[in-house]
Design a protein around this motif. Sequence first.
Motif, PDB file in Angstrom:
ATOM      1  N   VAL A 181     136.601  48.934 101.643  1.00  0.00           N
ATOM      2  CA  VAL A 181     136.188  48.021 102.707  1.00  0.00           C
ATOM      3  C   VAL A 181     135.005  47.158 102.273  1.00  0.00           C
ATOM      4  N   PHE A 182     133.974  47.771 101.725  1.00  0.00           N
ATOM      5  CA  PHE A 182     132.745  47.044 101.424  1.00  0.00           C
ATOM      6  C   PHE A 182     132.674  46.513  99.999  1.00  0.00           C
ATOM      7  N   GLY A 183     133.287  47.167  99.056  1.00  0.00           N
ATOM      8  CA  GLY A 183     133.194  46.758  97.667  1.00  0.00           C
ATOM      9  C   GLY A 183     131.989  47.393  96.989  1.00  0.00           C
ATOM     10  N   THR A 184     132.061  47.514  95.690  1.00  0.00           N
ATOM     11  CA  THR A 184     131.003  48.214  94.956  1.00  0.00           C
ATOM     12  C   THR A 184     129.718  47.398  94.880  1.00  0.00           C
ATOM     13  N   LYS A 185     129.832  46.067  94.809  1.00  0.00           N
ATOM     14  CA  LYS A 185     128.627  45.247  94.692  1.00  0.00           C
ATOM     15  C   LYS A 185     127.763  45.356  95.945  1.00  0.00           C
ATOM     16  N   LYS A 186     128.370  45.287  97.111  1.00  0.00           N
ATOM     17  CA  LYS A 186     127.613  45.389  98.351  1.00  0.00           C
ATOM     18  C   LYS A 186     127.012  46.782  98.500  1.00  0.00           C
ATOM     19  N   LEU A 187     127.741  47.824  98.101  1.00  0.00           N
ATOM     20  CA  LEU A 187     127.207  49.182  98.173  1.00  0.00           C
ATOM     21  C   LEU A 187     126.031  49.359  97.212  1.00  0.00           C
ATOM     22  N   ARG A 188     126.098  48.729  96.044  1.00  0.00           N
ATOM     23  CA  ARG A 188     125.000  48.801  95.083  1.00  0.00           C
ATOM     24  C   ARG A 188     123.763  48.120  95.657  1.00  0.00           C
ATOM     25  N   ASN A 189     123.955  46.980  96.300  1.00  0.00           N
ATOM     26  CA  ASN A 189     122.819  46.271  96.914  1.00  0.00           C
ATOM     27  C   ASN A 189     122.194  47.098  98.041  1.00  0.00           C
ATOM     28  N   VAL A 190     123.021  47.742  98.836  1.00  0.00           N
ATOM     29  CA  VAL A 190     122.512  48.578  99.918  1.00  0.00           C
ATOM     30  C   VAL A 190     121.727  49.745  99.337  1.00  0.00           C
ATOM     31  N   GLY A 191     122.236  50.351  98.266  1.00  0.00           N
ATOM     32  CA  GLY A 191     121.531  51.456  97.625  1.00  0.00           C
ATOM     33  C   GLY A 191     120.190  51.028  97.048  1.00  0.00           C
ATOM     34  N   THR A 192     120.155  49.851  96.435  1.00  0.00           N
ATOM     35  CA  THR A 192     118.904  49.328  95.875  1.00  0.00           C
ATOM     36  C   THR A 192     117.890  49.055  96.985  1.00  0.00           C
ATOM     37  N   ASP A 193     118.329  48.440  98.068  1.00  0.00           N
ATOM     38  CA  ASP A 193     117.437  48.154  99.193  1.00  0.00           C
ATOM     39  C   ASP A 193     116.913  49.445  99.830  1.00  0.00           C
ATOM     40  N   LEU A 194     117.777  50.425  99.956  1.00  0.00           N
ATOM     41  CA  LEU A 194     117.370  51.695 100.543  1.00  0.00           C
ATOM     42  C   LEU A 194     116.353  52.399  99.646  1.00  0.00           C
ATOM     43  N   GLY A 195     116.580  52.370  98.346  1.00  0.00           N
ATOM     44  CA  GLY A 195     115.633  52.978  97.408  1.00  0.00           C
ATOM     45  C   GLY A 195     114.277  52.292  97.446  1.00  0.00           C
ATOM     46  N   ALA A 196     114.261  50.969  97.530  1.00  0.00           N
ATOM     47  CA  ALA A 196     113.002  50.233  97.607  1.00  0.00           C
ATOM     48  C   ALA A 196     112.264  50.551  98.909  1.00  0.00           C
ATOM     49  N   ALA A 197     113.012  50.700  99.982  1.00  0.00           N
ATOM     50  CA  ALA A 197     112.387  51.030 101.268  1.00  0.00           C
ATOM     51  C   ALA A 197     111.753  52.415 101.226  1.00  0.00           C
ATOM     52  N   VAL A 198     112.439  53.380 100.633  1.00  0.00           N
ATOM     53  CA  VAL A 198     111.912  54.739 100.531  1.00  0.00           C
ATOM     54  C   VAL A 198     110.667  54.751  99.638  1.00  0.00           C
ATOM     55  N   LYS A 199     110.695  54.009  98.543  1.00  0.00           N
ATOM     56  CA  LYS A 199     109.538  53.946  97.641  1.00  0.00           C
ATOM     57  C   LYS A 199     108.346  53.312  98.352  1.00  0.00           C
ATOM     58  N   GLY A 200     108.578  52.241  99.091  1.00  0.00           N
ATOM     59  CA  GLY A 200     107.501  51.602  99.842  1.00  0.00           C
ATOM     60  C   GLY A 200     106.919  52.523 100.900  1.00  0.00           C
TER      61      GLY A 200
END
Length: 81
Positions: free
Chosen positions: A19-38
């Motif tokens: 449904v979402f594709g790997t690129k969009k899931l990778r972007n969501v994972g990167t954004d989530l990781g940055a949010a947790v680090k912040g």
Amino acid sequence: MGSMSIWHWLIVLVVVIAVFGTKKLRNVGTDLGAAVKGFKDGIKDGAADGADQPGQPTSQQLAQRKANDPNTVDVDAKTKS
């Protein structure tokens, strides 16, 4: 039927990727990781600044307030010997 086995989770994963594709899931994972680090960095900064809370004056600030207050009498206390 109540518990989810590994096969159920794999099917869900395949559907989400389709449904979402790997690129969009990778972007969501990167954004989530940055949010947790912040968030973790903010917690560390808050813990380090805990001693300098604005609601609690330092001893130097208290001394300045006493020196500027006309009602404060400065005396030297001596003990009887």
